[in-house]
Write an enzyme that holds these catalytic residues in place. Structure first.
Site, PDB file in Angstrom:
ATOM      1  N   HIS A   4      -4.536  43.131  32.569  1.00 18.00           N
ATOM      2  CA  HIS A   4      -5.012  44.512  33.110  1.00 18.00           C
ATOM      3  C   HIS A   4      -4.722  45.690  32.005  1.00 18.00           C
ATOM      4  CE1 HIS A   4      -6.111  47.491  36.139  1.00 18.00           C
ATOM      5  NE2 HIS A   4      -5.141  48.021  35.708  1.00 18.00           N
TER       6      HIS A   4
ATOM      7  N   ASP B 181      -4.212  43.863  41.514  1.00 17.94           N
ATOM      8  CA  ASP B 181      -3.113  43.981  40.284  1.00 17.94           C
ATOM      9  C   ASP B 181      -1.902  44.184  40.769  1.00 17.94           C
ATOM     10  OD1 ASP B 181      -5.662  44.032  38.581  1.00 17.94           O
ATOM     11  OD2 ASP B 181      -5.986  46.142  38.930  1.00 17.94           O
TER      12      ASP B 181
ATOM     13  N   SER C  41      -0.845  45.015  30.618  1.00 18.82           N
ATOM     14  CA  SER C  41       0.027  44.077  31.496  1.00 18.82           C
ATOM     15  C   SER C  41      -0.754  42.896  31.903  1.00 18.82           C
ATOM     16  CB  SER C  41       0.318  44.748  32.898  1.00 18.82           C
ATOM     17  OG  SER C  41       0.851  46.240  32.728  1.00 18.82           O
TER      18      SER C  41
ATOM     19  N   ASN D  42      -3.917  37.421  34.888  1.00 23.16           N
ATOM     20  CA  ASN D  42      -4.868  38.382  34.462  1.00 23.16           C
ATOM     21  C   ASN D  42      -4.358  39.329  33.502  1.00 23.16           C
ATOM     22  OD1 ASN D  42      -7.548  39.816  34.692  1.00 23.16           O
ATOM     23  ND2 ASN D  42      -6.196  41.294  36.100  1.00 23.16           N
TER      24      ASN D  42
END
Length: 198
Positions: free
Chosen positions: A112, A148, A139, A110
């Site tokens: 973020h 996260d 990130s 992912n």
């Protein structure tokens, strides 16, 4: 070189990071990954139109009225049908079920918009400004069940300016996301292939 890692990109909106991942791949075909599917929980997402224009297969289904795990099972079935090996979340605005995350453990990335572990969750730019941070950024991390919270594999930093608003900061951070994510995905996929080669 070894076969490319087959990647599915999950989106919910305009797909700007998906485009960045695709462009990176197009500029140098000898990359470690290949995007074989763009999937969305929003059938009208603009990014799906973009993916089709790029010649990438798409899949979409509204999650409305479905249990999280029920939707994720349908998504999982489509990913496996296309031999996907890694999932890249790119503006996918839906939490994945623990079942799905466990099934794809170590194979979901992912991006973020904060310098994790700072400002997990939403409204990251406003929170960075409210906290008086001198820097913001983005990130790329491995997805785990905790929000996260997985291992960070890449970051890019953006200096916060005195007159920044959440919108102006978001614009500069997004530009860095478009540079960071393709490189991080490339490195992660290359490492996967190396590990498999043993």
């Amino acid at each position: 070189m070894a076969d490319k890692v087959k990647v599915a990109v999950l989106i919910s909106g305009r797909g700007s990071n998906m485009l960045a991942l695709s462009e990176h791949k197009r500029k140098d075909p000898d990359r470690a990954y290949e995007i074989v599917l763009v999937a969305s929980n929003v059938p009208e997402a603009r990014g799906l139109v973009l993916a089709r224009r790029l010649g990438i297969a798409t899949w979409s289904l509204s999650h409305q009225g479905m249990k999280r795990e029920e939707f994720d099972a349908l998504l999982d079935s489509e990913l496996r049908r296309r031999d996907v090996e890694l999932v890249a979340l790119a503006g996918y605005m839906r939490l994945l079920s623990p079942w799905f995350i466990e099934r794809w453990q170590g194979r979901i990335l992912n991006i973020h918009p904060s310098l994790l572990p700072l400002h997990k969750g939403l409204d990251t730019h406003k929170r960075a400004l409210d906290a008086g941070d001198s820097e913001a950024g983005c990130s790329v991390h491995v997805v785990t069940e905790a929000l996260d919270d997985g291992a960070v594999i890449g970051q890019a930093r953006v200096r916060i300016r005195p007159r920044d608003t959440p919108e102006s900061l978001a614009e500069r951070v997004l530009a860095e996301e478009h540079k960071l994510y393709p490189v991080a995905l490339e490195q992660y996929c290359a490492a996967l292939r190396e590990a498999e080669a043993g």
